[in-house]
Design a protein around this motif. Structure first.
Motif, PDB file in Angstrom:
ATOM      1  N   PRO A  48       8.741  36.372  26.934  1.00 35.57           N
ATOM      2  CA  PRO A  48       7.996  35.451  26.069  1.00 35.57           C
ATOM      3  C   PRO A  48       7.910  34.049  26.655  1.00 35.57           C
ATOM      4  O   PRO A  48       8.651  33.143  26.254  1.00 35.57           O
ATOM      5  N   TYR A  49       7.030  33.841  27.594  1.00 36.24           N
ATOM      6  CA  TYR A  49       6.879  32.511  28.182  1.00 36.24           C
ATOM      7  C   TYR A  49       6.309  31.541  27.160  1.00 36.24           C
ATOM      8  O   TYR A  49       5.289  31.798  26.531  1.00 36.24           O
ATOM      9  N   GLY A  50       6.995  30.403  27.002  1.00 32.49           N
ATOM     10  CA  GLY A  50       6.519  29.374  26.097  1.00 32.49           C
ATOM     11  C   GLY A  50       5.566  28.414  26.769  1.00 32.49           C
ATOM     12  O   GLY A  50       4.595  27.967  26.179  1.00 32.49           O
ATOM     13  N   GLU A  51       5.840  28.106  28.041  1.00 28.59           N
ATOM     14  CA  GLU A  51       4.983  27.191  28.791  1.00 28.59           C
ATOM     15  C   GLU A  51       4.658  27.816  30.145  1.00 28.59           C
ATOM     16  O   GLU A  51       5.515  28.416  30.788  1.00 28.59           O
ATOM     17  N   LYS A  52       3.417  27.644  30.541  1.00 25.31           N
ATOM     18  CA  LYS A  52       2.988  28.051  31.872  1.00 25.31           C
ATOM     19  C   LYS A  52       1.996  27.014  32.376  1.00 25.31           C
ATOM     20  O   LYS A  52       1.152  26.537  31.612  1.00 25.31           O
ATOM     21  N   GLY A  53       2.081  26.677  33.659  1.00 27.70           N
ATOM     22  CA  GLY A  53       1.120  25.729  34.195  1.00 27.70           C
ATOM     23  C   GLY A  53       1.205  25.605  35.692  1.00 27.70           C
ATOM     24  O   GLY A  53       2.242  25.884  36.300  1.00 27.70           O
ATOM     25  N   PHE A  54       0.102  25.223  36.298  1.00 34.10           N
ATOM     26  CA  PHE A  54       0.096  24.916  37.722  1.00 34.10           C
ATOM     27  C   PHE A  54      -0.963  23.857  37.993  1.00 34.10           C
ATOM     28  O   PHE A  54      -1.878  23.639  37.182  1.00 34.10           O
TER      29      PHE A  54
END
Length: 386
Positions: free
Chosen positions: A122-128
């Motif tokens: 359960p990823y809460g934050e993802k970004g690149f």
């Protein structure tokens, strides 16, 4: 003469409105390098600016039930810097900086629970994000009534990725959070193009190709929070796409100019972000198809110091069911005013993101749907030339 009305003013305003609306392009697209500065009539020019985009995407349902998380897409800034150096009458180079690709999402509890129910982290934050530093040169020749431009250059692009796992299932039995960090300091690409212009009619047709970039993060880490010094080694790789853009503009009457563009982006090359944590392979699936961006607009000179433009952009959705990446329609507008020693540009765009869905059977972490959503963008820049 049409050229006496347009000169550089309307050309740069057209570019402004395109910048504001392309900021809503599909996939992970963000900014484009400002190579248009090479067409500035002066030998030396410098332009700097930024665009702010507020994408307002939210889920209607996750895991087959109503979702109450609200907006999960994060707003972002796109910087742009460009400097033209005229080496001779027929040769010039431009140094550019922008952030061509990026994404940022913050998923709420309903989305995380849907991921857990489907057996996924359960990823809460993802970004690149990426940074591009480029150098592009222009050689021009007399050709009939106009000039033929041959364009080419290289760029360096970096890449950094972060994902916060809200319930760590990578270490068996753990209930702590974990953060994945991947980074590639530099990868080299190139761009090639050609253009033909007749300044008397404010006419220009250009074709620009940008190469794909493969990023490899060999020294990443997975940090298990609250467990002191536990860092698992992590690596990852993925490819960001090549693109080809055809642009055209021409004066049609005194004080009026029409313009348009068609851009193809090879998003199908990014089937997934592949990564390895502590010897175990994982992947964020996208399974995208190629994307198309089509724009048409008109610009008008109001006074010697004020010009304006409006355009409409359609961007084809690239999603195939592993996520929700749908068609986008954008209405953009911009103005340019002569202020002080240079030119001030300001523009904005309003986008409608069409409805869509994703499913676990097509590679998604969980089933979800989204209705039609609205996004907004504003952009400004200032140019000095001599």
């Amino acid at each position: 003469m049409i050229s006496s009305i347009f000169k550089n003013g309307v050309l740069t305003v057209a570019a402004l409105a395109a910048f504001a609306s392309v900021a809503q392009a599909g996939g992970f697209a963000r900014g484009e390098a400002d190579t248009d500065i090479l067409f500035d009539a002066d030998d030396y020019a410098f332009r700097a600016g930024a665009t702010y985009v507020s994408p307002r995407r939210e889920f209607e349902t996750t895991g087959g039930v109503a979702n109450n998380d609200g907006v999960y897409t994060e707003g972002y800034w796109i910087p742009s810097i460009a400097a033209k150096i005229g080496v001779s009458e027929n040769f010039a180079c431009a140094l550019t900086y922008t952030q061509p690709f990026g994404a940022q999402a913050n998923y709420g509890m309903d989305a995380r629970m849907a991921a857990i129910a489907n057996g996924n982290n359960p990823y809460g934050e993802k970004g690149f994000k990426t940074n591009e530093y480029g150098a592009t040169c222009d050689v021009k020749f007399d050709a009939g009534k106009g000039k033929l431009h041959l364009l080419g250059g290289i760029f360096m692009q970096d890449f950094s990725y972060t994902a916060v796992n809200e319930l760590d299932t990578i270490l068996p039995g753990s209930t702590r959070h974990g953060t994945l960090r991947l980074e590639d300091d530099s990868a080299i690409g190139y761009r090639l193009g050609a253009a033909y212009e007749i300044t008397e009619y404010a006419l220009r047709v250009s074709l620009m190709y940008r190469s794909k970039i493969k990023h490899e993060a060999d020294e990443g880490s997975y940090d298990v929070m609250d467990l002191g010094s536990i860092f698992l080694p992590a690596t990852g790789y993925g490819t960001l796409p090549q693109s080809l853009k055809l642009s055209a503009q021409t004066g049609v009457a005194e004080g009026w100019l029409v313009y348009g563009s068609v851009k193809w982006t090879d998003w199908s090359v990014l089937d997934a972000l592949n990564y390895n944590i502590g010897g175990t392979d994982f992947r964020d699936a996208y399974n995208w198809k190629d994307g198309w961006t089509v724009q048409a607009g008109v610009a008008h000179v109001f006074t010697e110091k004020l010009t304006g433009t409006v355009n409409l952009t359609w961007d084809s959705g690239v999603g195939t069911g592993a996520d929700i990446n749908t068609d986008t329609w954008t209405l953009g507008a911009g103005i340019q005013a002569k202020l002080g020693p240079g030119d001030l540009r300001f523009g904005g765009g309003v986008s409608y993101l069409t409805s869509g869905s994703q499913s676990a059977s097509k590679g998604a972490s969980y089933d979800a749907t989204a209705g039609g959503d609205w996004s907004y963008a504003v952009s400004g820049s200032y140019k000095i030339s001599f």
